[in-house]
Design a protein around this motif. Structure first.
Motif, PDB file in Angstrom:
ATOM      1  N   LEU A 125       0.824  -1.205   0.000  1.00 57.75           N
ATOM      2  CA  LEU A 125       0.000   0.000   0.000  1.00 57.75           C
ATOM      3  C   LEU A 125       0.864   1.265   0.000  1.00 57.75           C
ATOM      4  CD1 LEU A 125      -2.842  -1.075   2.461  1.00 57.75           C
ATOM      5  CD2 LEU A 125      -3.030  -0.712  -0.006  1.00 57.75           C
ATOM      6  N   HIS A 126       1.996   1.221   0.715  1.00 55.75           N
ATOM      7  CA  HIS A 126       2.906   2.364   0.687  1.00 55.75           C
ATOM      8  C   HIS A 126       3.417   2.617  -0.735  1.00 55.75           C
ATOM      9  CE1 HIS A 126       3.528   4.197   4.555  1.00 55.75           C
ATOM     10  NE2 HIS A 126       3.623   3.044   5.160  1.00 55.75           N
ATOM     11  N   ARG A 127       3.755   1.550  -1.436  1.00 57.67           N
ATOM     12  CA  ARG A 127       4.243   1.713  -2.806  1.00 57.67           C
ATOM     13  C   ARG A 127       3.148   2.265  -3.705  1.00 57.67           C
ATOM     14  NH1 ARG A 127       6.790  -3.324  -1.637  1.00 57.67           N
ATOM     15  NH2 ARG A 127       5.177  -4.457  -2.797  1.00 57.67           N
ATOM     16  N   MET A 128       1.923   1.804  -3.500  1.00 57.16           N
ATOM     17  CA  MET A 128       0.805   2.306  -4.291  1.00 57.16           C
ATOM     18  C   MET A 128       0.571   3.793  -4.034  1.00 57.16           C
ATOM     19  SD  MET A 128      -1.867  -0.874  -3.852  1.00 57.16           S
ATOM     20  CE  MET A 128      -3.241   0.127  -4.402  1.00 57.16           C
ATOM     21  N   LEU A 129       0.624   4.193  -2.761  1.00 58.88           N
ATOM     22  CA  LEU A 129       0.427   5.601  -2.428  1.00 58.88           C
ATOM     23  C   LEU A 129       1.524   6.469  -3.037  1.00 58.88           C
ATOM     24  CD1 LEU A 129      -0.692   5.344   1.316  1.00 58.88           C
ATOM     25  CD2 LEU A 129      -2.063   6.156  -0.612  1.00 58.88           C
ATOM     26  N   THR A 130       2.750   5.967  -3.014  1.00 55.86           N
ATOM     27  CA  THR A 130       3.856   6.707  -3.616  1.00 55.86           C
ATOM     28  C   THR A 130       3.634   6.886  -5.114  1.00 55.86           C
ATOM     29  OG1 THR A 130       5.412   5.882  -1.958  1.00 55.86           O
ATOM     30  CG2 THR A 130       6.352   6.722  -4.012  1.00 55.86           C
ATOM     31  N   THR A 137      -0.681  15.845  -8.182  1.00 51.51           N
ATOM     32  CA  THR A 137      -0.198  16.897  -7.292  1.00 51.51           C
ATOM     33  C   THR A 137      -0.524  16.604  -5.834  1.00 51.51           C
ATOM     34  OG1 THR A 137      -2.276  18.132  -7.579  1.00 51.51           O
ATOM     35  CG2 THR A 137      -0.459  18.642  -9.086  1.00 51.51           C
ATOM     36  N   ARG A 138      -0.996  15.414  -5.539  1.00 50.51           N
ATOM     37  CA  ARG A 138      -1.389  15.108  -4.174  1.00 50.51           C
ATOM     38  C   ARG A 138      -0.165  14.926  -3.273  1.00 50.51           C
ATOM     39  NH1 ARG A 138      -6.417  10.808  -4.958  1.00 50.51           N
ATOM     40  NH2 ARG A 138      -7.735  12.215  -6.157  1.00 50.51           N
ATOM     41  N   GLN A 139      -0.299  15.415  -2.056  1.00 54.47           N
ATOM     42  CA  GLN A 139       0.768  15.307  -1.075  1.00 54.47           C
ATOM     43  C   GLN A 139       0.805  13.889  -0.523  1.00 54.47           C
ATOM     44  OE1 GLN A 139       2.913  17.694  -0.137  1.00 54.47           O
ATOM     45  NE2 GLN A 139       3.951  16.366   1.336  1.00 54.47           N
ATOM     46  N   HIS A 140       2.022  13.331  -0.406  1.00 49.74           N
ATOM     47  CA  HIS A 140       2.182  11.984   0.135  1.00 49.74           C
ATOM     48  C   HIS A 140       2.450  12.086   1.623  1.00 49.74           C
ATOM     49  CE1 HIS A 140       4.405   7.836  -0.098  1.00 49.74           C
ATOM     50  NE2 HIS A 140       3.376   7.838   0.722  1.00 49.74           N
ATOM     51  N   PHE A 141       1.490  11.674   2.444  1.00 47.88           N
ATOM     52  CA  PHE A 141       1.661  11.692   3.884  1.00 47.88           C
ATOM     53  C   PHE A 141       2.347  10.414   4.341  1.00 47.88           C
ATOM     54  CE2 PHE A 141      -1.145  15.100   3.398  1.00 47.88           C
ATOM     55  CZ  PHE A 141      -1.335  15.765   4.597  1.00 47.88           C
ATOM     56  N   GLY A 142       3.000  10.482   5.483  1.00 49.55           N
ATOM     57  CA  GLY A 142       3.642   9.310   6.063  1.00 49.55           C
ATOM     58  C   GLY A 142       4.045   9.612   7.492  1.00 49.55           C
ATOM     59  N   VAL A 143       4.821   8.728   8.115  1.00 46.76           N
ATOM     60  CA  VAL A 143       5.230   8.914   9.501  1.00 46.76           C
ATOM     61  C   VAL A 143       6.734   9.117   9.588  1.00 46.76           C
ATOM     62  CG1 VAL A 143       3.290   7.565  10.368  1.00 46.76           C
ATOM     63  CG2 VAL A 143       5.439   6.423   9.868  1.00 46.76           C
ATOM     64  N   GLN A 145       9.201   7.798  11.217  1.00 44.97           N
ATOM     65  CA  GLN A 145      10.152   6.695  11.188  1.00 44.97           C
ATOM     66  C   GLN A 145      10.424   6.186   9.774  1.00 44.97           C
ATOM     67  OE1 GLN A 145       8.321   3.824  13.758  1.00 44.97           O
ATOM     68  NE2 GLN A 145       6.856   3.118  12.222  1.00 44.97           N
ATOM     69  N   ASP A 146       9.577   6.570   8.809  1.00 48.97           N
ATOM     70  CA  ASP A 146       9.782   6.179   7.413  1.00 48.97           C
ATOM     71  C   ASP A 146      10.224   7.350   6.544  1.00 48.97           C
ATOM     72  OD1 ASP A 146       8.877   3.580   8.011  1.00 48.97           O
ATOM     73  OD2 ASP A 146       6.791   4.161   7.686  1.00 48.97           O
ATOM     74  N   CYS A 147      10.566   8.492   7.165  1.00 43.45           N
ATOM     75  CA  CYS A 147      10.779   9.731   6.426  1.00 43.45           C
ATOM     76  C   CYS A 147      12.257  10.037   6.198  1.00 43.45           C
ATOM     77  CB  CYS A 147      10.137  10.883   7.191  1.00 43.45           C
ATOM     78  SG  CYS A 147      10.243  12.481   6.354  1.00 43.45           S
ATOM     79  N   ALA A 148      12.546  10.631   5.038  1.00 44.87           N
ATOM     80  CA  ALA A 148      13.913  11.012   4.694  1.00 44.87           C
ATOM     81  C   ALA A 148      14.410  12.168   5.554  1.00 44.87           C
ATOM     82  CB  ALA A 148      13.980  11.405   3.217  1.00 44.87           C
ATOM     83  N   HIS A 149      13.503  12.912   6.173  1.00 43.63           N
ATOM     84  CA  HIS A 149      13.908  14.044   7.012  1.00 43.63           C
ATOM     85  C   HIS A 149      14.345  13.610   8.405  1.00 43.63           C
ATOM     86  CE1 HIS A 149      12.633  16.907   4.033  1.00 43.63           C
ATOM     87  NE2 HIS A 149      11.377  16.516   4.081  1.00 43.63           N
ATOM     88  N   PHE A 187       6.128  14.763   5.095  1.00 45.04           N
ATOM     89  CA  PHE A 187       6.762  13.465   4.869  1.00 45.04           C
ATOM     90  C   PHE A 187       7.392  13.372   3.485  1.00 45.04           C
ATOM     91  CE2 PHE A 187       6.372   9.190   3.054  1.00 45.04           C
ATOM     92  CZ  PHE A 187       7.120   8.460   3.962  1.00 45.04           C
ATOM     93  N   GLN A 188       8.575  12.767   3.445  1.00 45.39           N
ATOM     94  CA  GLN A 188       9.232  12.469   2.176  1.00 45.39           C
ATOM     95  C   GLN A 188       9.817  11.064   2.268  1.00 45.39           C
ATOM     96  OE1 GLN A 188      11.896  15.441   0.792  1.00 45.39           O
ATOM     97  NE2 GLN A 188      12.428  14.368  -1.072  1.00 45.39           N
ATOM     98  N   PRO A 189       9.454  10.167   1.355  1.00 44.16           N
ATOM     99  CA  PRO A 189       9.939   8.783   1.439  1.00 44.16           C
ATOM    100  C   PRO A 189      11.453   8.710   1.446  1.00 44.16           C
ATOM    101  CG  PRO A 189       8.178   8.970  -0.174  1.00 44.16           C
ATOM    102  CD  PRO A 189       8.554  10.375   0.209  1.00 44.16           C
ATOM    103  N   LYS A 190      11.996   7.776   2.211  1.00 46.09           N
ATOM    104  CA  LYS A 190      13.436   7.567   2.227  1.00 46.09           C
ATOM    105  C   LYS A 190      13.897   7.137   0.839  1.00 46.09           C
ATOM    106  CE  LYS A 190      13.767   6.253   7.096  1.00 46.09           C
ATOM    107  NZ  LYS A 190      14.105   5.183   8.061  1.00 46.09           N
ATOM    108  N   GLY A 191      15.082   7.602   0.473  1.00 44.86           N
ATOM    109  CA  GLY A 191      15.617   7.265  -0.836  1.00 44.86           C
ATOM    110  C   GLY A 191      15.410   8.361  -1.845  1.00 44.86           C
ATOM    111  N   GLU A 192      14.462   9.298  -1.552  1.00 41.62           N
ATOM    112  CA  GLU A 192      14.264  10.431  -2.436  1.00 41.62           C
ATOM    113  C   GLU A 192      15.151  11.579  -1.980  1.00 41.62           C
ATOM    114  OE1 GLU A 192      10.268  11.648  -2.851  1.00 41.62           O
ATOM    115  OE2 GLU A 192       9.554   9.702  -3.547  1.00 41.62           O
ATOM    116  N   GLN A 193      15.548  12.431  -2.910  1.00 43.04           N
ATOM    117  CA  GLN A 193      16.387  13.563  -2.572  1.00 43.04           C
ATOM    118  C   GLN A 193      15.605  14.517  -1.692  1.00 43.04           C
ATOM    119  OE1 GLN A 193      17.924  15.655  -5.926  1.00 43.04           O
ATOM    120  NE2 GLN A 193      19.149  17.087  -4.720  1.00 43.04           N
TER     121      GLN A 193
END
Length: 208
Positions: A125-130, A137-143, A145-149, A187-193
């Motif tokens: 589901l995380h991959r689908m949301l990404t 233009t939808r914002q990708h929310f997350g938590v 512990q999974d964030c690049a920040h 939130f920004q997925p890990k692995g993204e700049q």
């Protein structure tokens, strides 16, 4: 099973949960708002963040928020990060009704799966949301512990005592373990700049 059949099953699950929301004092839209503010972290408890989460207009989001405020489920206060904006929190009445959320039926259904299936479903589901977020233009929310920040790891020793305090690099603020599992609009997925941004600029993104 085809991709279309799987997508239709996901849609059906959502409709069933939403339909249960009509049986009570809150509408499905109001339930969604209450769930969001119960799950959002301190950087994301704003009307604009909820509108982004719902991929709707601020006007539509404001209608649900105002109804919850009028009913005594939500309360607003000036943001500590930006005095021009407001944050919303659940009142005692809000916490009591969220404990009877019809969404919990879906939580129990997911909980009935074994841990391997739950992990596989969560990752899928995380991959689908990404993918969906990247296609529009939808914002990708997350938590956190999974964030690049996130800087550092959520560590604890054998007694549960925290050994280190990770922080959000976007805001330069420490992240408490309980907050690390809450939804964040930044939130920004890990692995993204990671985008370079100051806390002030980030706060402006949540300004209302």
């Amino acid at each position: 099973m085809s991709a279309r059949e799987t997508a239709e099953l996901l849609l059906l699950v959502g409709r069933l949960v939403q339909a249960d929301g009509y049986e009570g004092e809150l509408s499905p839209a109001q339930w969604m708002a209450l769930r969001f503010f119960a799950r959002a972290n301190s950087f994301s408890r704003t009307p604009s963040a909820f509108a982004e989460f719902q991929a709707t207009t601020r006007g539509t989001a404001s209608q649900a928020i105002k109804a919850l405020e009028a009913g005594g489920y939500l309360a607003r206060r000036p943001s500590q990060a930006d005095g021009r904006s407001v944050t919303l929190r659940l009142t005692d009445k809000g916490h009591k009704i969220i404990a009877r959320d019809p969404f919990e039926a879906l939580v129990r259904a997911v909980g009935s799966l074994n841990s391997q299936d739950q992990t596989a479903m969560r990752e899928a589901l995380h991959r689908m949301l990404t993918t969906l977020a990247a296609s529009g233009t939808r914002q990708h929310f997350g938590v956190c512990q999974d964030c690049a920040h996130l800087s550092g790891e959520m560590n604890a020793d054998s007694t549960g005592t925290r050994r280190s305090m990770p922080e959000c690099l976007l805001f330069g603020a420490p992240i408490e373990p309980d907050d690390a599992v809450l939804l964040c609009v930044h939130f920004q997925p890990k692995g993204e700049q990671r985008e370079e941004s100051s806390p002030q600029r980030s706060a402006e993104r949540t300004h209302d």
